[in-house]
Design an enzyme around this catalytic site. Structure first.
Site, PDB file in Angstrom:
ATOM      1  N   ALA A   1      -6.258  -1.497 -10.697  1.00 39.78           N
ATOM      2  CA  ALA A   1      -6.754  -2.880 -10.706  1.00 39.78           C
ATOM      3  C   ALA A   1      -7.279  -3.327  -9.345  1.00 39.78           C
ATOM      4  CB  ALA A   1      -5.654  -3.822 -11.181  1.00 39.78           C
TER       5      ALA A   1
ATOM      6  N   ARG B   1       2.702  -7.939   6.199  1.00 39.89           N
ATOM      7  CA  ARG B   1       3.489  -8.225   5.001  1.00 39.89           C
ATOM      8  C   ARG B   1       4.986  -8.380   5.271  1.00 39.89           C
ATOM      9  NH1 ARG B   1       1.008  -4.051   0.464  1.00 39.89           N
ATOM     10  NH2 ARG B   1      -1.193  -4.279   0.999  1.00 39.89           N
TER      11      ARG B   1
ATOM     12  N   PHE C   1      -5.011  -6.079  -1.270  1.00 43.40           N
ATOM     13  CA  PHE C   1      -5.828  -6.341  -0.086  1.00 43.40           C
ATOM     14  C   PHE C   1      -5.134  -5.757   1.141  1.00 43.40           C
ATOM     15  CE2 PHE C   1      -7.103  -9.288   3.441  1.00 43.40           C
ATOM     16  CZ  PHE C   1      -8.431  -8.906   3.490  1.00 43.40           C
TER      17      PHE C   1
ATOM     18  N   HIS D   1       1.642  -0.532   5.590  1.00 45.04           N
ATOM     19  CA  HIS D   1       3.085  -0.302   5.748  1.00 45.04           C
ATOM     20  C   HIS D   1       3.309   0.711   6.871  1.00 45.04           C
ATOM     21  CE1 HIS D   1       3.703  -1.456   1.277  1.00 45.04           C
ATOM     22  NE2 HIS D   1       4.111  -2.449   2.032  1.00 45.04           N
TER      23      HIS D   1
ATOM     24  N   LEU E   1      -5.611  -4.305  -6.608  1.00 45.05           N
ATOM     25  CA  LEU E   1      -4.948  -5.583  -6.342  1.00 45.05           C
ATOM     26  C   LEU E   1      -4.503  -5.763  -4.894  1.00 45.05           C
ATOM     27  CD1 LEU E   1      -2.678  -5.567  -9.517  1.00 45.05           C
ATOM     28  CD2 LEU E   1      -4.682  -7.009  -9.148  1.00 45.05           C
TER      29      LEU E   1
ATOM     30  N   CYS F   1       5.475   7.188  -0.802  1.00 46.22           N
ATOM     31  CA  CYS F   1       5.513   5.918  -1.545  1.00 46.22           C
ATOM     32  C   CYS F   1       6.304   6.055  -2.831  1.00 46.22           C
ATOM     33  CB  CYS F   1       4.095   5.461  -1.894  1.00 46.22           C
ATOM     34  SG  CYS F   1       3.226   4.633  -0.550  1.00 46.22           S
TER      35      CYS F   1
ATOM     36  N   SER G   1      -6.521   1.581  -2.664  1.00 46.18           N
ATOM     37  CA  SER G   1      -6.390   0.722  -3.837  1.00 46.18           C
ATOM     38  C   SER G   1      -7.691  -0.023  -4.111  1.00 46.18           C
ATOM     39  CB  SER G   1      -5.251  -0.283  -3.623  1.00 46.18           C
ATOM     40  OG  SER G   1      -5.215  -1.253  -4.652  1.00 46.18           O
TER      41      SER G   1
ATOM     42  N   GLU H   1       9.164  -5.729   2.585  1.00 42.27           N
ATOM     43  CA  GLU H   1       8.484  -4.652   1.864  1.00 42.27           C
ATOM     44  C   GLU H   1       9.374  -3.429   1.655  1.00 42.27           C
ATOM     45  OE1 GLU H   1       4.965  -4.716   0.780  1.00 42.27           O
ATOM     46  OE2 GLU H   1       5.431  -6.845   0.981  1.00 42.27           O
TER      47      GLU H   1
END
Length: 445
Positions: free
Chosen positions: A19, A214, A23, A250, A21, A369, A28, A174
């Site tokens: 998708a 984040r 940013f 990250h 999603l 991940c 991604s 996170e």
């Protein structure tokens, strides 16, 4: 008493999709709305987990989230039957609808922060689910994540579960994607590295300007307090703001550690020397290996593209360390040349194993991940829900489960199909029985 590091990999859910999603996550965004293969993604993840088990590692699995998230869509005002809710949301608010279809729980490095019993004041393993407030689609996960973790680590004698931090950007958390533990032995007290992007309550401090930071310093402190960690066992390190703006969303995209090894890019941290000096002082032993990758060897761009640092470093039963890398690292001339050289340098890292996890890589996540690291003693391993651990029989059973329930291809338009929701719930209902998790999903409660 023996101690082990157990990797709990996230099972890819039956609605695995692209998708776009996230940013700040280049992979991604680049693959947004491409056709995905949930079946292939799940099998790639299972194959990686089984391969590590075959190497002699203890390997577990964590269940995925229910998607589409109909409960959230109802909370924000969509009404009617499940089919009507999906239809209305997809038509009236497609961006929100896509967020509620996210497959991102597969990246269990973001599921929680885990502190082993050797580090904590009460001698139990502590879990705090990440609140993931920076991304709406990920902020939907913590409650179910907490129930899945409790179903996996249920014995309160050995495991202590905390509620996720307040749902606010000031405590953006996170999870283990920004947490690394160094130790001489998995069963001995270690040094826990909490990496953050910004100070939430002090805007005068450095912060990225292009992409979001984040994870906050305040969240790191809060988790350390909850887990009962002493000041002598914690190091707080700020990410380099410039490297976040280069797509390093990250810390585990730019640094990874295992036991007495910290493997990092020279641009990873805001004040590298200060961090290394504090780690060395608190580690309490000279047997510590800092492996710095120079920009001249591997650029940040190439590191992000190949996920050189989103690899796993594991300690094999023979005592040697190995890197578990995505095949993209092997396909990059610069990265493969660096890894070929690394295993000859006399560090504990002696081997590199490459795996095809392209379905995950396209969505912005590499091998690291996909897993949550949990250091456990032999008694704690025995207290884990054994049905969540991988062996030959469970591997075969889960592959059959995937074949039975997962679609081979999934497009953007498929996500609004009410039949997909039914298929997904049937799959997850059966999975909770296979893993003996109890009722963890809203549709089961």
């Amino acid at each position: 008493m023996k101690a082990f590091e157990v990797n709990f990999d996230g099972l890819v859910g039956p609605t695995h999709n692209y998708a776009g999603l996230s940013f700040g996550n280049v992979a991604s965004l680049n693959n947004a709305k491409a056709v995905s293969s949930p079946r292939q993604a799940a099998k790639q993840g299972l194959q990686k987990a089984k391969a590590l088990a075959d190497m002699g590692m203890l390997q577990g699995l964590l269940a995925p989230q229910e998607r589409p998230d109909v409960e959230t869509l109802r909370r924000i005002g969509f009404t009617g039957s499940d089919a009507q809710v999906l239809e209305k949301a997809a038509k009236q608010a497609p961006e929100i609808f896509l967020a509620c279809c996210s497959a991102s729980s597969m990246w269990t490095a973001n599921a929680a922060t885990v502190s082993p019993s050797a580090d904590t004041a009460d001698g139990r393993v502590h879990f705090t689910p990440a609140n993931l407030t920076n991304k709406f689609h990920r902020s939907l996960e913590p409650d179910v994540t907490g129930r899945i973790l409790k179903g996996t680590f249920a014995n309160e004698k050995y495991f202590n579960h905390h509620r996720h931090l307040p749902d606010n950007d000031h405590f953006g958390d996170e999870g283990a994607a920004n947490h690394t533990r160094l130790c001489s032995n998995y069963g001995h007290a270690g040094v826990e590295l909490f990496v953050f992007g910004k100070y939430a309550f002090d805007s005068s401090k450095p912060a990225p300007t292009k992409f979001p930071a984040r994870h906050t310093y305040e969240a790191c402190e809060a988790v350390a307090r909850l887990h009962g960690l002493s000041d002598d066992s914690v190091v707080y390190i700020q990410q380099n703001p410039d490297v976040i703006d280069q797509g390093v969303f990250h810390n585990d995209v730019i640094a990874v550690g295992n036991q007495n090894v910290l493997f990092y890019h020279e641009q990873a941290f805001a004040d590298t020397q200060k961090a290394l000096d504090e780690i060395r002082r608190k580690f309490g032993s000279d047997d510590l290996h800092f492996i710095e990758v120079k920009t001249s060897d591997v650029s940040v761009e190439e590191a992000v593209k190949t996920y050189l640092f989103n690899t796993q470093i594991i300690t094999l039963p023979d005592g040697d360390m190995a890197i578990i890398a995505p095949s993209e690292c092997q396909e990059s001339l610069a990265v493969s040349a660096y890894l070929d050289k690394l295993v000859t340098l006399g560090t504990p890292i002696k081997k590199v194993h490459y795996f095809d996890v392209k379905q995950s890589m396209k969505n912005g996540g590499g091998p690291a991940c996909l897993r949550l690291r949990v250091a456990l003693t032999d008694q704690e391993v025995a207290a884990v829900n054994q049905n969540t651990l991988i062996n030959d029989a469970q591997f075969n059973r889960l592959n059959q489960w995937v074949d039975k329930h997962y679609r081979d291809e999934l497009s953007f338009d498929d996500l609004r199909d009410p039949q997909l929701l039914i298929e997904s719930r049937d799959a997850l209902d059966e999975l909770t029985q296979i893993l003996k998790l109890g009722s963890v999903y809203p549709f089961q409660r």
